[in-house]
Design a protein around this motif. Structure first.
Motif, PDB file in Angstrom:
ATOM      1  N   ARG A 345      38.713   1.959  61.608  1.00  0.00           N
ATOM      2  CA  ARG A 345      37.527   2.416  62.328  1.00  0.00           C
ATOM      3  C   ARG A 345      36.261   1.788  61.744  1.00  0.00           C
ATOM      4  NH1 ARG A 345      37.853   7.496  61.326  1.00  0.00           N
ATOM      5  NH2 ARG A 345      39.236   8.001  63.069  1.00  0.00           N
ATOM      6  N   ARG A 346      36.185   1.694  60.423  1.00  0.00           N
ATOM      7  CA  ARG A 346      35.023   1.057  59.782  1.00  0.00           C
ATOM      8  C   ARG A 346      34.893  -0.402  60.211  1.00  0.00           C
ATOM      9  NH1 ARG A 346      34.922   2.835  53.372  1.00  0.00           N
ATOM     10  NH2 ARG A 346      34.270   5.017  53.660  1.00  0.00           N
ATOM     11  N   LEU A 347      36.012  -1.093  60.285  1.00  0.00           N
ATOM     12  CA  LEU A 347      35.972  -2.489  60.720  1.00  0.00           C
ATOM     13  C   LEU A 347      35.467  -2.595  62.150  1.00  0.00           C
ATOM     14  CD1 LEU A 347      36.649  -5.519  60.360  1.00  0.00           C
ATOM     15  CD2 LEU A 347      38.958  -4.984  61.180  1.00  0.00           C
ATOM     16  N   ASP A 348      35.934  -1.706  62.998  1.00  0.00           N
ATOM     17  CA  ASP A 348      35.516  -1.745  64.395  1.00  0.00           C
ATOM     18  C   ASP A 348      34.008  -1.516  64.516  1.00  0.00           C
ATOM     19  OD1 ASP A 348      36.350  -1.750  67.305  1.00  0.00           O
ATOM     20  OD2 ASP A 348      35.389   0.215  67.204  1.00  0.00           O
ATOM     21  N   VAL A 349      33.486  -0.549  63.772  1.00  0.00           N
ATOM     22  CA  VAL A 349      32.050  -0.279  63.804  1.00  0.00           C
ATOM     23  C   VAL A 349      31.263  -1.471  63.263  1.00  0.00           C
ATOM     24  CG1 VAL A 349      30.213   1.178  62.852  1.00  0.00           C
ATOM     25  CG2 VAL A 349      32.352   2.221  63.668  1.00  0.00           C
ATOM     26  N   PHE A 350      31.756  -2.042  62.185  1.00  0.00           N
ATOM     27  CA  PHE A 350      31.075  -3.187  61.570  1.00  0.00           C
ATOM     28  C   PHE A 350      30.982  -4.358  62.548  1.00  0.00           C
ATOM     29  CE2 PHE A 350      31.284  -7.216  59.261  1.00  0.00           C
ATOM     30  CZ  PHE A 350      30.211  -7.094  58.386  1.00  0.00           C
ATOM     31  N   LEU A 351      32.069  -4.665  63.223  1.00  0.00           N
ATOM     32  CA  LEU A 351      32.069  -5.799  64.147  1.00  0.00           C
ATOM     33  C   LEU A 351      31.246  -5.504  65.399  1.00  0.00           C
ATOM     34  CD1 LEU A 351      35.787  -6.980  63.889  1.00  0.00           C
ATOM     35  CD2 LEU A 351      33.773  -7.899  62.722  1.00  0.00           C
ATOM     36  N   ARG A 352      31.185  -4.252  65.800  1.00  0.00           N
ATOM     37  CA  ARG A 352      30.353  -3.900  66.956  1.00  0.00           C
ATOM     38  C   ARG A 352      28.875  -4.061  66.637  1.00  0.00           C
ATOM     39  NH1 ARG A 352      32.627  -0.838  71.176  1.00  0.00           N
ATOM     40  NH2 ARG A 352      34.853  -0.350  70.882  1.00  0.00           N
ATOM     41  N   GLU A 353      28.497  -3.708  65.415  1.00  0.00           N
ATOM     42  CA  GLU A 353      27.093  -3.784  65.017  1.00  0.00           C
ATOM     43  C   GLU A 353      26.650  -5.214  64.752  1.00  0.00           C
ATOM     44  OE1 GLU A 353      26.754  -1.252  61.654  1.00  0.00           O
ATOM     45  OE2 GLU A 353      26.719   0.611  62.833  1.00  0.00           O
TER      46      GLU A 353
END
Length: 402
Positions: A345-353
């Protein structure tokens, strides 16, 4: 002859005849005779400064002497003098050679052309179509548990991987058993692609050499650093640098790895992230997510990237150095295996931002898990990097450091 006597000498030269005129002048000084030869209007031993300029010298000579001067005759004749037979032959030969050069076209051999980049999908398809039967016999895809541990894991452990995903899981572990083969073009293309994407080079680099240390291998041969992960260590690095969303992150991590004080061997660190991902898959920490997505390779790729991101943020924010590598890797591995869903989930948020469009990068297929100056004093052979890849399989449940 009154007072002066003239003597003329002729000397053969390469381009004709040079005339040396020697004019003798006798002066009586205190009963002695001073003999001063004059050549081409100049008196030897006198500098240009003594004459001031050439006009003052020429004024002292009669017109008839100037006409007989060899240098002036050559200048006056210019290019009108007939060429000797040898000179004409040399010029003709030079002209023919020059015309021959104009007709020569450069030929570029196939060997000199750069090796094309390879995508993660193409490399994976190579292994999917290769006979890995012997390697499959050596794999250990799950932890062997006995006694009470088996019963406890059955009741409270993570769910088992769906049967239809077992073949894909076994392929992953077979690739991890595969070594780097110099006779396989795909293997070499993967290696070249990783180097080019990290360094920005357009040209191929030699298979062996110290240049591999520039991208974070520990020696002149990258194959020696693949202990514990086999070719899967290179496959994960390939995924990181060829995915358009993760390539900027790869370059950020690579930049930090070149930091004067916080540096670390990039590719060796990447291989340790692959080790952690393999341990998590073997301990079935990723089974729930794999079952949900109905894929193994894609989940494993993202978990590898998420683990590398977690290490990067921790390393950078806490000012870690190479001497802290053992403790950092232990902390990262324990956290990642315990919280795989949170890591993803952290990776997904990081790449979205942070969106990094790169038109030259490869976009992986969704079916394979794709998402739509260094300091020499502390790096290299002087300080061995502490990793997690060389421990026995029966120690999978513990933190492992070497």
């Amino acid at each position: 002859m009154e007072g002066d006597s003239g003597v003329t000498a002729h000397t053969e030269g390469l381009n004709g005849v040079f005339h040396h005129e020697c004019k003798e002048t006798e002066e009586l000084t205190n009963g002695h005779s001073n003999h001063k030869p004059v050549m081409n209007g100049l008196t030897p031993g006198h500098s240009v400064k003594e004459h001031g300029n050439s006009s003052s010298v020429l004024k002292s000579l009669p017109i008839s002497a100037l006409k007989q001067n060899g240098l002036l005759q050559s200048l006056a004749a210019g290019g009108k003098q007939p060429k000797t037979e040898r000179e004409s032959a040399d010029v003709e030969q030079a002209r023919e050679e020059w015309e021959a050069l104009e007709s020569i076209q450069p030929v570029v051999s196939e060997e000199s052309s750069p090796t094309p980049l390879i995508s993660f999908n193409e490399a994976l398809q190579h292994f999917q179509t290769t006979d890995l039967g012997e390697l499959l016999k050596k794999i250990q895809p799950t932890i062997r548990r006995t006694g009470l541990a088996t019963f406890t894991h059955f009741l409270f452990g993570p769910p088992r991987l769906h049967r239809e995903l077992l073949e894909e899981r076994d392929l992953v572990f077979a690739i991890a058993q595969c070594s780097l083969d110099n006779s396989q073009a795909v293997h070499l293309r993967v290696l070249q692609t990783i180097y080019k994407r990290l360094t920005g080079s357009k040209l191929d680099c030699p298979r062996f050499g110290t240049h591999w240390e520039n991208v974070g291998f520990q020696g002149t041969d990258p194959a020696t650093d693949l202990r514990g992960t086999g070719f899967l260590g290179l496959m994960h690095a390939l995924y990181l640098v060829m995915d358009p969303e993760t390539l900027p992150l790869a370059r950020d991590i690579f930049k930090l790895s070149q930091h004067p004080t916080q540096n670390f061997p990039f590719c060796v660190m990447s291989i340790n992230m692959t080790c952690i991902a393999l341990h998590a898959l073997r301990e079935e920490a990723l089974s729930k997510e794999c079952n949900r997505r109905q894929q193994v390779v894609g989940v494993l790729n993202e978990f590898y990237v998420a683990t590398f991101l977690h290490l990067y943020q921790l390393w950078k924010s806490q000012q870690k150095t190479i001497s802290d590598s053992g403790f950092v890797l232990k902390e990262v591995e324990l956290f990642a295996k315990k919280n795989p869903k949170q890591m993803l989930r952290r990776l997904d948020v990081f790449l979205r931002e942070r969106t990094y469009p790169d038109p030259t990068a490869q976009r992986p297929s969704p079916c394979l898990g794709g998402r739509g100056a260094r300091s020499e004093g502390t790096r290299g052979k002087e300080m061995h990097f502490t990793g997690v890849c060389e421990l026995p399989l029966n120690m999978e449940g513990e933190a492992r450091l070497i």
